[in-house]
Enzyme design. Structure first.
Site, short mmCIF file in Angstrom:
data_model
loop_
_atom_site.label_atom_id
_atom_site.label_comp_id
_atom_site.label_asym_id
_atom_site.label_seq_id
_atom_site.Cartn_x
_atom_site.Cartn_y
_atom_site.Cartn_z
N LYS A 265 0.84 -1.19 0.00
CA LYS A 265 0.00 0.00 0.00
C LYS A 265 0.88 1.25 0.00
CE LYS A 265 -3.89 -1.87 2.68
NZ LYS A 265 -4.92 -1.68 1.66
N ARG A 339 -10.27 -11.64 2.04
CA ARG A 339 -11.14 -12.68 1.48
C ARG A 339 -10.45 -14.05 1.52
NH1 ARG A 339 -11.61 -9.31 -3.99
NH2 ARG A 339 -11.25 -7.67 -2.45
N1 BES Z 1 -8.06 -3.81 4.47
C1 BES Z 1 -8.26 -3.38 3.15
C2 BES Z 1 -9.58 -2.64 2.94
C3 BES Z 1 -9.70 -1.32 3.64
C4 BES Z 1 -9.42 -0.13 2.98
C5 BES Z 1 -10.17 -1.24 4.94
C6 BES Z 1 -9.57 1.08 3.61
C7 BES Z 1 -10.33 -0.03 5.56
C8 BES Z 1 -10.03 1.14 4.91
C9 BES Z 1 -8.26 -4.59 2.22
O1 BES Z 1 -7.48 -5.66 2.62
C10 BES Z 1 -7.74 -4.14 0.91
O2 BES Z 1 -6.60 -3.78 0.85
N2 BES Z 1 -8.57 -4.17 -0.12
C11 BES Z 1 -8.19 -3.74 -1.42
C12 BES Z 1 -8.69 -4.75 -2.40
C13 BES Z 1 -8.14 -4.58 -3.79
C14 BES Z 1 -6.66 -4.87 -3.81
C15 BES Z 1 -8.88 -5.50 -4.71
C16 BES Z 1 -8.84 -2.37 -1.64
O3 BES Z 1 -9.94 -2.15 -1.18
O4 BES Z 1 -8.21 -1.54 -2.27
MN MN Z 2 -5.48 -5.47 1.97
#
Ligand code: BES
Ligand code: MN
Ligand code: ZN
Length: 488
Positions: A265, A339
């Site tokens: 990230k 997931r």
């Molecule tokens: N933990 C994150 C989702 C999240 C984002 C929670 C902001 C709280 C605040 C999750 O694991 C994630 O990174 N999801 C990605 C999925 C994508 C790579 C398909 C996302 O939402 O960008």
């Molecule tokens: Mn994630």
């Protein structure tokens, strides 16, 4: 690092009001109706209360709002809150009025003059929820002064308030878990806090990596393999219902920190990913509440605890893992890790417990924040009755929830060329494809709802019932769902 507030209900005594330090709050009914407490305060302040209540400013207040008089003459108190609250005000307004006092609460404490309001317990509950504080400051001790609620029948109100104490403790447990930084709340520490709940009568089992390996949970294990914190699954059982009756299952995503892994990230805002165990936090808080109030239901709570880190042993984009169910998964993006964790924990919950219904909670997608902001959690379900019951419970508790679509039409987006399924479906409908992924690991005959709490677990500012930080969204809703649908 949390500081719960103790609330005492006592008999109304208007003789001592002149010499009370701290804050005094008094309820003023519809059309400015003043009870004996307000009239006494009015005499002591030489008519200031009646003048304030007759003012245009007070007239314009909405239900549950207050006019605050600072250092009123004739009183020792530092402030006098004139709270507009009718006897017939809804639960929401009572909690809101209490929350305003919880927000203002400091070392000097507060005296609430609730008269003979029939639901002063709800006001006290709102006060307790909003008075929650969490921090690691070393320079100040945010201790609360006494909170005293004077009512006509203190025993009656205290009896009504008792179940709220169990709920508040569950909510605070969840908030603490979500607020803790990841160097403190490691997977080991999280599991130890859950094991400690055995004292409350919960049955708690901790499955370690070797156990998970034997069960074939390669989807979950793949997420945690880049971290020095060991992956775990914790099973909490509360069997307060009929012996042998199938349980209601709660499943939670417990990513103690989500760097994104190799699909790392951006640095900005990454510190918020300490909250990525929010789903597991809610499940744990609900289990705590059930044990504290000795719920008459069989409920099992299962959380998958991992840390998503990049390192020489970390999972790579392109890796193909086999889930406990047996389906193969192509990992396109290591940041879509929640997931993967849930796929195995959902399957385990069904294989071991054959639950009569199953709800999972997860801070699963940023996309749900794009869709719903921080006002509503997203609900995705294979069963309209279950989702209807959850929406009803959420509405009754004032927690935002919205039913989102989950149709086979989205399934092609997560079809993989190389494996049975892939873990991302691109940007369109991001929260729906995540739910569609989970659905593959849910048996058709099990009524199931996935709740994406990414937007509501840790909103950017304070809410009515919580200071900035974790809200504990879902503990109230799920406890009510269990009370209404699975007890008695
Ligand atoms: N933990 C994150 C989702 C999240 C984002 C929670 C902001 C709280 C605040 C999750 O694991 C994630 O990174 N999801 C990605 C999925 C994508 C790579 C398909 C996302 O939402 O960008
Ligand atoms: Mn994630
Ligand atoms: Zn995540």
């Amino acid at each position: 690092m949390t500081h719960p507030v103790a609330i005492r209900f006592s008999e109304t005594d208007i003789e001592t009001l002149a010499s009370r330090a701290g804050r005094i709050a008094v309820l003023i009914g519809a059309e400015g109706k003043m009870g004996p407490e307000a009239r006494r305060l009015n005499r002591l302040t030489k008519g200031a209360v009646a003048r304030a209540v007759a003012s245009e400013a007070f007239g314009k207040l909405k239900s549950a709002e207050a006019l605050v008089l600072g250092w009123p003459t004739g009183l020792e108190a530092e402030a006098l809150h004139l709270v507009k609250l009718d006897r017939r005000a809804p639960q929401e307004d009572l909690r809101k009025a209490g929350a305003a006092l919880g927000k203002a609460l400091g070392e000097s404490g507060v005296l609430v003059l609730a008269g003979n309001h029939p639901r002063a317990d709800e006001l006290a509950f709102g006060l307790a929820l909003r008075a929650y504080r969490f921090d690691y400051h070393t320079d100040e001790k945010p201790v609360f002064g006494a909170v005293e609620v004077m009512v006509g029948k203190p025993e009656e109100v205290a009896a009504k308030a008792a179940p709220h104490a169990a709920l508040a403790e569950g909510v605070f447990f969840t908030r603490d878990l979500v607020n803790e930084p990841a160097n403190i709340l490691t997977t080991d520490d999280f599991a130890a806090r859950l094991a400690a709940m055995q004292e409350l009568g919960l049955e708690v089992e901790i499955l370690e990596e070797a156990d998970l390996e034997k069960l074939g949970m390669r989807a979950l294990l793949g997420v945690g393999q880049g971290s020095t914190s060991p992956s775990k699954v914790v099973v909490m059982q509360w069997n307060g219902g009929p012996k042998g009756e199938a349980p209601f299952a709660l499943v939670g995503k417990g990513v103690c920190f989500d760097t994104g892994g190799i699909s790392i990230k951006p640095a900005t805002g990454m510190e918020e990913m300490t909250m990525d165990m929010g789903g597991a936090g809610v499940v744990s808080g609900v289990m705590r509440t059930l044990a504290l109030r000795k719920a008459k239901a069989n409920v099992v709570g299962i959380v998958g605890l991992v840390e998503n880190m990049p390192d020489g042993n970390a999972q790579r984009p392109g890796d193909i893992v086999k889930s406990m169910k047996g389906d193969t998964i192509e990992v396109i993006n290591t940041d879509a890790e929640g997931r993967l964790v849930l796929a195995d924990v959902l399957w385990y919950a069904q294989e071991r417990f054959a639950p009569k219904a199953m709800v999972n909670l997860a801070t699963l997608t940023g996309a749900v924040i794009i869709a719903l902001g921080h006002e509503n959690a997203g609900l995705f379900a294979n069963d309209d009755n279950l989702v209807g019951d959850i929406l009803k419970a959420a509405k009754a508790e004032g927690e935002g929830a919205w039913h989102m679509p989950l149709q086979p039409a989205y399934d092609p987006l997560i079809k993989s060329r190389l494996a049975d399924i892939k873990n991302t479906g691109g940007r369109p409908a991001g929260s729906i494809t995540a739910a569609a992924f989970l659905k593959r690991f849910v048996k058709d005959e099990v009524p199931w709802c996935h709740i994406d709490i990414a937007g509501v677990a840790l909103p950017p500012g304070e809410t009515t019932l919580a200071p900035k930080g974790a809200t504990g969204w879902g503990v109230l809703t799920l406890d009510r769902l269990i009370r209404d649908k699975f007890e008695g």
